[in-house]
Write an enzyme that holds these catalytic residues in place. Structure first.
Site, mmCIF file in Angstrom:
data_model
loop_
_atom_site.group_PDB
_atom_site.id
_atom_site.type_symbol
_atom_site.label_atom_id
_atom_site.label_comp_id
_atom_site.label_asym_id
_atom_site.label_seq_id
_atom_site.Cartn_x
_atom_site.Cartn_y
_atom_site.Cartn_z
ATOM 1 N N ASP A 79 0.818 -1.206 0.000
ATOM 2 C CA ASP A 79 0.000 0.000 0.000
ATOM 3 C C ASP A 79 0.857 1.263 0.000
ATOM 4 O OD1 ASP A 79 0.798 -0.727 2.644
ATOM 5 O OD2 ASP A 79 -0.696 0.639 3.480
ATOM 6 N N GLU A 139 -0.097 -1.112 5.631
ATOM 7 C CA GLU A 139 1.025 -0.705 6.482
ATOM 8 C C GLU A 139 0.949 0.765 6.856
ATOM 9 O OE1 GLU A 139 5.031 0.815 7.548
ATOM 10 O OE2 GLU A 139 3.763 1.403 5.851
#
Length: 374
Positions: A79, A139
């Site tokens: 991400d 994350e």
């Protein structure tokens, strides 16, 4: 030159530089990782018969099962923070150095690192160690959503390893461990009154002034842990309070963030900040994560350091190496890109760093050189 938007089909055979472009052009802001996770899963199913693949939501764990003496976990998150008119990526040259760069969201944090990992995962069907490749979601947001943490809780057996490498940006150098982090909501209370008769109330914002002055004067410690110097920090990062333009406020909340060296326990960190804010009326810890020691004294870490070269530094931010450290697995950060450019709208990665990270990690995993991984 502007890259064409990628389809779900990635091409690791094109090499880590081209793969960086392809991965970045699959937009994957936290919470929207399904498309990129599907693309990675498709590549693994198509091109990696030597890997056993497990999926937990949008986290992928791909393992060799060669019966080697050691196992290494190598991880990267899929991400990014939100896009701000910086996709698709562009190919440019640095005006100062002349080196080729790729500019755009995710190039630094951390799809160039993911590209290096994915290219090697496909290419290396017989590394000198068993490898657990991990690509995970969420994350960049709240810790409770972190895909690595979720998968660790669900299948801890898949993450057993002797050493771990996290592909966070480090300029293709090694950064050991990480600082711990905590946040606390610190509140001061007062008594509301009309601002025309302020002496009849107690101004909560004014009461908080002493804490803000102490925070402004705070001098961050430099703490040496296992040979690496970690710099701490204690700062007010958010503040809220006030009722109206003619009302003396009866409450102010200040969010304080403490970044602490990995030699400190979470209990020590909380105690330090609580004492620092002792004159507050309310104190609530809202986030707390331990740091990770450098991990460079492990046998595999020493060999990896020799393979990469250079002088290791401390990772002053918090990273998921702490999750491996908590499992008793020494871990380091290693990936292309300048960490100072992570999340920046001007995010960009030098192509030579991608190539160097790929070369060094490949050579080490194959057991080449004077310090073989085995």
């Amino acid at each position: 030159m502007v890259s064409e938007p990628s389809s779900n089909l990635l091409d690791p055979a094109a090499g880590p530089v081209a793969l960086t472009r392809q991965l970045c052009d699959i937009e994957s802001v936290s919470g929207n990782e399904r498309r990129i996770a599907d693309a990675v899963a498709e590549v693994l199913a198509r091109d990696a018969p030597h890997l056993t693949v497990h999926r937990d939501g949008d986290t992928l764990i791909a393992r060799t099962e060669l019966g080697r003496a050691h196992r290494v976990a190598i991880a990267g998150h899929l991400d990014t923070v939100p896009v701000n008119e910086n996709l698709p990526v562009t190919d440019e040259h640095d005006p100062d150095t002349g080196e080729a760069i790729i500019r755009g969201r995710g190039t630094v944090d951390m799809k160039a690192g993911v590209a290096v990992q994915l290219a090697l995962a496909i290419e290396l069907d017989a590394p000198a160690v068993d490898v657990t490749w991990i690509w995970y979601d969420h994350e960049e947001v709240s810790a409770e959503l972190n895909g690595l943490g979720r998968a660790l809780r669900n299948r801890p057996d898949l993450f057993a390893a002797d050493f771990a490498i996290l592909g966070e940006p480090t300029r293709a150098e090694i950064e050991g461990g990480c600082n711990g982090t905590m946040r606390a909501r610190v509140s001061y209370l007062g008594t509301r009154a009309h601002s025309a008769r302020s002496w009849t109330g107690v101004n909560a914002i004014h009461r908080a002034g002493n804490l803000l002055e102490r925070l402004s004067a705070f001098e961050a410690e430099r703490v040496t842990v296992d040979g690496l110097e970690y710099r701490e920090g204690l700062n007010a990062v958010q503040i809220s309070g006030g009722v109206a333009g003619n009302v003396i406020p009866d409450r102010v909340d200040i969010e304080v963030n403490y970044r602490f060296a990995p030699s400190r326990s979470t209990e020590e960190a909380v105690s330090l900040v609580r004492e620092f804010c002792a004159d507050a009326d309310e104190f609530e810890v809202t986030d707390l994560a331990p740091g990770a020691r450098p991990g460079l004294d492990a046998e595999l870490a020493r060999g990896f350091l020799a393979a990469v070269g250079g002088v290791p530094e401390a990772k002053v931010g918090w990273t998921d190496v702490a999750r491996f450290s908590a499992q008793g697995v020494p871990a380091v950060n290693f990936g292309p890109g300048d960490p100072l450019l992570a999340h920046a709208d001007d995010e960009r990665v030098p192509v030579p760093q991608i190539e160097e990270a790929h070369r060094a990690l490949r050579a080490w995993l194959l057991g080449e050189g004077a310090n073989p991984v085995t």
